[in-house]
Write a protein that holds these residues in place. Structure first.
Motif, mmCIF file in Angstrom:
data_model
loop_
_atom_site.group_PDB
_atom_site.id
_atom_site.type_symbol
_atom_site.label_atom_id
_atom_site.label_comp_id
_atom_site.label_asym_id
_atom_site.label_seq_id
_atom_site.Cartn_x
_atom_site.Cartn_y
_atom_site.Cartn_z
ATOM 1 N N GLN A 17 -98.779 35.917 -57.288
ATOM 2 C CA GLN A 17 -97.548 36.620 -57.537
ATOM 3 C C GLN A 17 -96.277 37.418 -56.710
ATOM 4 N N ALA A 20 -95.192 34.662 -53.942
ATOM 5 C CA ALA A 20 -94.122 33.898 -54.526
ATOM 6 C C ALA A 20 -92.383 34.695 -54.704
ATOM 7 N N ASP A 21 -93.345 35.967 -54.730
ATOM 8 C CA ASP A 21 -91.712 37.138 -55.002
ATOM 9 C C ASP A 21 -91.224 37.144 -53.061
ATOM 10 N N ARG A 23 -91.523 35.251 -50.970
ATOM 11 C CA ARG A 23 -90.936 34.172 -50.561
ATOM 12 C C ARG A 23 -89.605 33.995 -51.191
ATOM 13 N N ALA A 24 -89.376 34.639 -52.310
ATOM 14 C CA ALA A 24 -87.911 34.312 -53.053
ATOM 15 C C ALA A 24 -87.436 35.276 -52.127
ATOM 16 N N GLU A 25 -87.870 36.520 -52.007
ATOM 17 C CA GLU A 25 -86.789 37.555 -51.609
ATOM 18 C C GLU A 25 -86.098 36.853 -49.826
ATOM 19 N N GLU A 55 -95.496 38.138 -46.694
ATOM 20 C CA GLU A 55 -95.594 36.642 -47.014
ATOM 21 C C GLU A 55 -97.588 36.500 -46.420
ATOM 22 N N PRO A 72 -91.144 32.880 -58.514
ATOM 23 C CA PRO A 72 -90.428 34.049 -58.590
ATOM 24 C C PRO A 72 -90.744 34.757 -59.994
ATOM 25 N N SER A 73 -90.685 36.373 -59.786
ATOM 26 C CA SER A 73 -90.462 36.724 -61.443
ATOM 27 C C SER A 73 -88.874 36.015 -61.778
ATOM 28 N N ASN A 76 -86.217 38.025 -59.614
ATOM 29 C CA ASN A 76 -86.227 36.811 -58.237
ATOM 30 C C ASN A 76 -85.721 35.999 -58.359
ATOM 31 N N ARG A 77 -85.914 35.193 -59.048
ATOM 32 C CA ARG A 77 -85.114 33.415 -59.491
ATOM 33 C C ARG A 77 -83.563 33.276 -59.269
#
Length: 364
Positions: A17, A20-21, A23-25, A55, A72-73, A76-77
């Motif tokens: 998790q 994923a976060d 990468r999203a940030e 990451e 992502p959370s 973050n989405r």
């Protein structure tokens, strides 16, 4: 961590998790960078690179357990969606809060450097968000607070009059009169306020008199020093600048001593205030847009307690929205500001409704 070290399913799930976060940030910062230029773009891209280092940390820990990318959370989405569509100061304000809630400080799997990075990232994003807030003109400020004033004042007026037992038509016309009177008052007040502030700023700006009067001054008395000291320079700096003006120096030996009033000063102060007509128009329109909401039920024919309940519900939603906007702009919790705005607005309306009931009974 070596591959031989046992990793629990809970750890793997948490690390994936985090991955994923991160990468999203990083993607959010890259989206924001596309809509900016110069220094701000460089800063945002540097933040994205820092998230890339984080990451890589989680990829190294996970090894073969990284698996397919997770979603992502939700936070973050939402940030990514807003960054792609808008890229405004609101996104930066949300990103600032997101960086401040990093779990790395309490997670032994994250390095101390990563936890420190997240703290620094919060301050970096805060600085970028502050730039955006400063670019918002006085017109926007007048719009937000004008709408809020319209919502609260006209809801209180409509509920107070409605509680006296008068006809719905009377309540409707009272609400429309309150809308017009309040909007005109807000517009006029905003015009006078902004115009007066701009005039004060203009009156405080140094003039060009030192250029024309310097050649006629008594060199021994040198009252030009007093001019520069009054503008905030130290005695040494003032004497140096006066000597330049009197021609005793052929060059600007120390530019840090020079105010250089002959150069056109920047208009930052005036821009932050906004134009008087623009602020007045924004205040008028947004007060009216807020004030019309409490009378909508009466416009569409609702009466009695039904109209009151619908009006409160509509105004409540609008108050939550304006409170959240104010919270974002101020860097505070949007939810907390939204609930505070709701409590204040409905509290004022409830007080006037009770007074209307008492007054209506006494009149009857």
């Amino acid at each position: 961590m070596s591959p031989e070290v046992t990793r629990t399913p809970a750890e793997i799930k948490r690390w994936r998790q985090y991955l994923a976060d991160e990468r999203a940030e990083a993607a959010t910062y890259r989206y924001l960078a596309r809509k900016r230029g110069g220094e701000e773009k460089e800063i945002l891209l540097a933040l994205a690179q820092a998230e890339g280092r984080h990451e890589q940390h989680w990829l190294t820990l996970l090894g073969n357990d990284a698996g397919k990318p997770l979603r992502p959370s939700l936070r973050n989405r939402i940030l990514g969606f807003l960054a792609r569509r808008f890229g405004s100061v609101f996104v930066l304000a949300l990103a600032q809060r997101a960086e401040g809630r990093s779990p790395y400080a309490a997670d032994p799997s994250a390095t101390s450097a990563m936890a420190a990075d997240e703290q620094i990232h919060e301050e970096v994003v805060r600085g970028l968000a502050t730039r955006g807030r400063n670019r918002l003109s006085g017109n926007f400020r007048a719009a937000v607070f004008g709408a809020n004033d319209g919502l609260v004042s006209n809801l209180a007026l409509v509920m107070g009059i409605g509680a006296t037992g008068v006809s719905s038509a009377f309540v409707l016309f009272s609400g429309l009169a309150g809308l017009l009177a309040g909007a005109l008052s807000m517009g006029a007040g905003e015009y006078v306020s902004v115009r007066s502030q701009r005039e004060l700023l203009t009156a405080s700006r140094p003039t060009q008199v030192t250029l024309t009067a310097a050649k006629e001054l008594d060199i021994d008395a040198n009252e030009l020093v007093l001019v520069y000291r009054a503008r905030g320079m130290s005695p040494e700096a003032a004497e140096h600048r006066a000597a330049e003006r009197l021609g005793q120096f052929s060059c600007d030996c120390d530019p840090s001593f020079s105010l250089q009033p002959e150069r056109q000063e920047r208009q930052d102060d005036h821009e932050s205030v906004g134009t008087a007509m623009g602020a007045a128009a924004a205040s008028f329109c947004f007060f009216a847009s807020g004030a019309v909401i409490p009378v909508l039920p009466y416009i569409f024919g609702l009466t009695g307690i039904t109209a009151v309940i619908v009006a409160c519900a509509l105004v409540g939603l609008a108050l939550l929205a304006t409170g959240a906007v104010v919270g974002l702009l101020s860097g505070a919790s949007p939810l907390r500001r939204a609930l505070r705005q709701l409590a204040i607005g409905l509290g004022a309306a409830a007080a006037t409704y009770v007074l209307g009931l008492v007054f209506g009974v006494s009149v009857a």
